[in-house]
Design a protein around this motif. Structure first.
Motif, PDB file in Angstrom:
ATOM      1  N   HIS A  56      48.070  32.610  44.254  1.00 27.54           N
ATOM      2  CA  HIS A  56      47.572  31.660  43.252  1.00 27.54           C
ATOM      3  C   HIS A  56      47.820  32.154  41.832  1.00 27.54           C
ATOM      4  O   HIS A  56      47.106  31.764  40.903  1.00 27.54           O
ATOM      5  CB  HIS A  56      46.076  31.420  43.476  1.00 27.54           C
ATOM      6  N   LYS A  57      48.850  32.999  41.671  1.00 33.59           N
ATOM      7  CA  LYS A  57      49.115  33.586  40.350  1.00 33.59           C
ATOM      8  C   LYS A  57      49.230  32.496  39.286  1.00 33.59           C
ATOM      9  O   LYS A  57      49.788  31.415  39.510  1.00 33.59           O
ATOM     10  CB  LYS A  57      50.379  34.435  40.386  1.00 33.59           C
ATOM     11  N   GLY A  58      48.615  32.806  38.152  1.00 32.10           N
ATOM     12  CA  GLY A  58      48.638  31.878  37.028  1.00 32.10           C
ATOM     13  C   GLY A  58      47.526  30.842  37.043  1.00 32.10           C
ATOM     14  O   GLY A  58      47.252  30.215  36.027  1.00 32.10           O
ATOM     15  N   ALA A  74      44.493  34.480  37.850  1.00 28.52           N
ATOM     16  CA  ALA A  74      45.024  35.303  38.930  1.00 28.52           C
ATOM     17  C   ALA A  74      46.381  35.850  38.496  1.00 28.52           C
ATOM     18  O   ALA A  74      47.220  35.114  37.976  1.00 28.52           O
ATOM     19  CB  ALA A  74      45.154  34.487  40.209  1.00 28.52           C
ATOM     20  N   THR A  75      46.597  37.141  38.722  1.00 28.59           N
ATOM     21  CA  THR A  75      47.861  37.782  38.338  1.00 28.59           C
ATOM     22  C   THR A  75      48.799  37.854  39.541  1.00 28.59           C
ATOM     23  O   THR A  75      48.350  37.723  40.693  1.00 28.59           O
ATOM     24  CB  THR A  75      47.620  39.204  37.803  1.00 28.59           C
ATOM     25  N   TRP A  80      42.563  40.003  38.727  1.00 31.51           N
ATOM     26  CA  TRP A  80      42.103  39.056  37.722  1.00 31.51           C
ATOM     27  C   TRP A  80      42.415  39.584  36.336  1.00 31.51           C
ATOM     28  O   TRP A  80      42.414  40.793  36.112  1.00 31.51           O
ATOM     29  CB  TRP A  80      40.589  38.850  37.812  1.00 31.51           C
ATOM     30  N   GLU A  81      42.654  38.661  35.402  1.00 33.59           N
ATOM     31  CA  GLU A  81      42.763  39.034  34.000  1.00 33.59           C
ATOM     32  C   GLU A  81      42.039  37.978  33.178  1.00 33.59           C
ATOM     33  O   GLU A  81      41.994  36.802  33.551  1.00 33.59           O
ATOM     34  CB  GLU A  81      44.217  39.161  33.547  1.00 33.59           C
ATOM     35  N   LEU A  82      41.444  38.434  32.071  1.00 33.95           N
ATOM     36  CA  LEU A  82      40.788  37.503  31.170  1.00 33.95           C
ATOM     37  C   LEU A  82      41.836  36.680  30.455  1.00 33.95           C
ATOM     38  O   LEU A  82      42.882  37.202  30.053  1.00 33.95           O
ATOM     39  CB  LEU A  82      39.962  38.251  30.129  1.00 33.95           C
ATOM     40  N   VAL A 126      38.810  31.383  46.485  1.00 35.68           N
ATOM     41  CA  VAL A 126      37.758  32.097  45.755  1.00 35.68           C
ATOM     42  C   VAL A 126      36.532  32.254  46.647  1.00 35.68           C
ATOM     43  O   VAL A 126      35.913  33.320  46.676  1.00 35.68           O
ATOM     44  CB  VAL A 126      37.416  31.368  44.432  1.00 35.68           C
ATOM     45  N   ASN A 127      36.195  31.225  47.414  1.00 36.60           N
ATOM     46  CA  ASN A 127      35.082  31.320  48.353  1.00 36.60           C
ATOM     47  C   ASN A 127      35.352  32.385  49.411  1.00 36.60           C
ATOM     48  O   ASN A 127      34.452  33.132  49.794  1.00 36.60           O
ATOM     49  CB  ASN A 127      34.811  29.963  49.002  1.00 36.60           C
ATOM     50  N   TRP A 128      36.598  32.474  49.884  1.00 29.56           N
ATOM     51  CA  TRP A 128      36.941  33.506  50.872  1.00 29.56           C
ATOM     52  C   TRP A 128      36.731  34.895  50.256  1.00 29.56           C
ATOM     53  O   TRP A 128      36.201  35.794  50.913  1.00 29.56           O
ATOM     54  CB  TRP A 128      38.394  33.350  51.341  1.00 29.56           C
ATOM     55  N   LEU A 129      37.135  35.054  49.001  1.00 23.23           N
ATOM     56  CA  LEU A 129      36.941  36.342  48.326  1.00 23.23           C
ATOM     57  C   LEU A 129      35.451  36.686  48.250  1.00 23.23           C
ATOM     58  O   LEU A 129      35.057  37.822  48.537  1.00 23.23           O
ATOM     59  CB  LEU A 129      37.536  36.314  46.914  1.00 23.23           C
ATOM     60  N   VAL A 130      34.630  35.717  47.873  1.00 26.17           N
ATOM     61  CA  VAL A 130      33.192  35.946  47.757  1.00 26.17           C
ATOM     62  C   VAL A 130      32.599  36.304  49.116  1.00 26.17           C
ATOM     63  O   VAL A 130      31.749  37.196  49.221  1.00 26.17           O
ATOM     64  CB  VAL A 130      32.490  34.702  47.161  1.00 26.17           C
ATOM     65  N   ASP A 131      33.051  35.651  50.166  1.00 27.09           N
ATOM     66  CA  ASP A 131      32.515  35.896  51.507  1.00 27.09           C
ATOM     67  C   ASP A 131      32.975  37.215  52.120  1.00 27.09           C
ATOM     68  O   ASP A 131      32.238  37.819  52.898  1.00 27.09           O
ATOM     69  CB  ASP A 131      32.913  34.766  52.461  1.00 27.09           C
ATOM     70  N   ASN A 132      34.191  37.652  51.816  1.00 28.76           N
ATOM     71  CA  ASN A 132      34.790  38.751  52.567  1.00 28.76           C
ATOM     72  C   ASN A 132      35.036  40.046  51.814  1.00 28.76           C
ATOM     73  O   ASN A 132      35.308  41.062  52.449  1.00 28.76           O
ATOM     74  CB  ASN A 132      36.122  38.280  53.167  1.00 28.76           C
ATOM     75  N   VAL A 133      34.963  40.031  50.510  1.00 29.36           N
ATOM     76  CA  VAL A 133      35.245  41.248  49.752  1.00 29.36           C
ATOM     77  C   VAL A 133      33.923  41.866  49.309  1.00 29.36           C
ATOM     78  O   VAL A 133      33.098  41.206  48.694  1.00 29.36           O
ATOM     79  CB  VAL A 133      36.150  40.947  48.531  1.00 29.36           C
TER      80      VAL A 133
END
Length: 179
Positions: A56-58, A74-75, A80-82, A126-133
C-alpha cells in the motif's frame, strides 16, 4: 437503579478541562515523530506486517482524536512516515472524546470506537496490523539487561497490568450493576 462510578464528576471535569487545552505545536510534532519511530520499530520485527504495508506504499491514513490529527503514509519498505499535507485515503476517527474513558477502556483491554471512512481494502490491512502486530517489550528489554532480569521485569509488568484490568473491570461492573 444503576450505580454511578464514584469519581464520575472527576472524569467529567477532566474531560471538560482537557477539551479546551491545546499542546504546543513543537510538542505535538515531537510526539508524532516519536510515535512513528516506535511504530516502525515494532514493524521491523514483523516481516509479514512490513510486506502487507509495502503493498500500500504511498497510501495515507489520517488518525484523528478530537483536535489531534496525524497523517501517516505507507513507505515502499513497509513502514510509516509522517506526511504533513497529503490527501488521506483512509480516515480513522476515535469517537470517544473523554481521555478518562479511553484510558479505562484500554485498561480493560477494549478498543475505542472508531469511525472509518475511505479505502476499505487499506482499512482491512490497517485492521490486520492492529490485530496481529504486538510489541515484544521483553525482547527489547533483554537486549539491554539480559534475558533473566527482563523476564522478571516483564512478569511483574504483566501482573500489574492484570491487576489494573481487574480493577477497571470492577469499576465498570459497578456502573452497570442494577440495584
Amino acid at each position: 437503579m444503576a450505580t454511578q462510578f464514584p469519581f464520575s464528576f472527576l472524569a467529567d471535569g477532566f474531560g471538560k478541562l482537557t477539551r479546551n487545552l491545546k499542546a504546543p505545536a513543537w510538542l505535538t510534532d515531537e510526539a508524532q515523530h516519536r510515535l512513528v519511530l516506535f511504530l516502525n520499530h515494532v514493524l521491523t520485527q514483523e516481516p509479514e506486517a512490513r510486506a502487507r504495508l509495502a503493498r500500500h506504499k504511498g497510501r495515507v491514513v489520517r488518525l484523528q482524536w478530537r483536535d489531534f490529527a496525524m497523517l501517516l503514509a505507507a513507505t515502499p519498505a513497509g513502514l510509516w512516515e509522517l506526511t504533513p499535507d497529503a490527501e488521506s485515503d483512509l480516515r480513522l476517527t476515535v469517537s470517544d472524546d473523554s481521555p478518562f474513558s479511553l484510558a479505562r477502556n484500554a485498561l480493560r483491554g477494549d478498543r475505542p470506537g472508531v469511525r472509518i471512512e475511505g479505502d476499505v481494502q487499506f482499512a482491512a490491512e490497517v485492521n490486520w496490523l492492529v490485530d496481529n502486530v504486538r510489541w515484544d517489550a521483553e525482547e527489547d528489554l533483554a537486549r539491554l539487561i539480559g534475558d533473566a532480569p527482563a523476564h522478571a521485569v516483564a512478569n511483574a509488568g504483566r501482573g500489574a497490568a492484570q491487576a489494573l484490568r481487574a480493577f477497571a473491570g470492577k469499576l465498570s461492573g459497578q456502573q452497570d450493576t442494577k440495584a
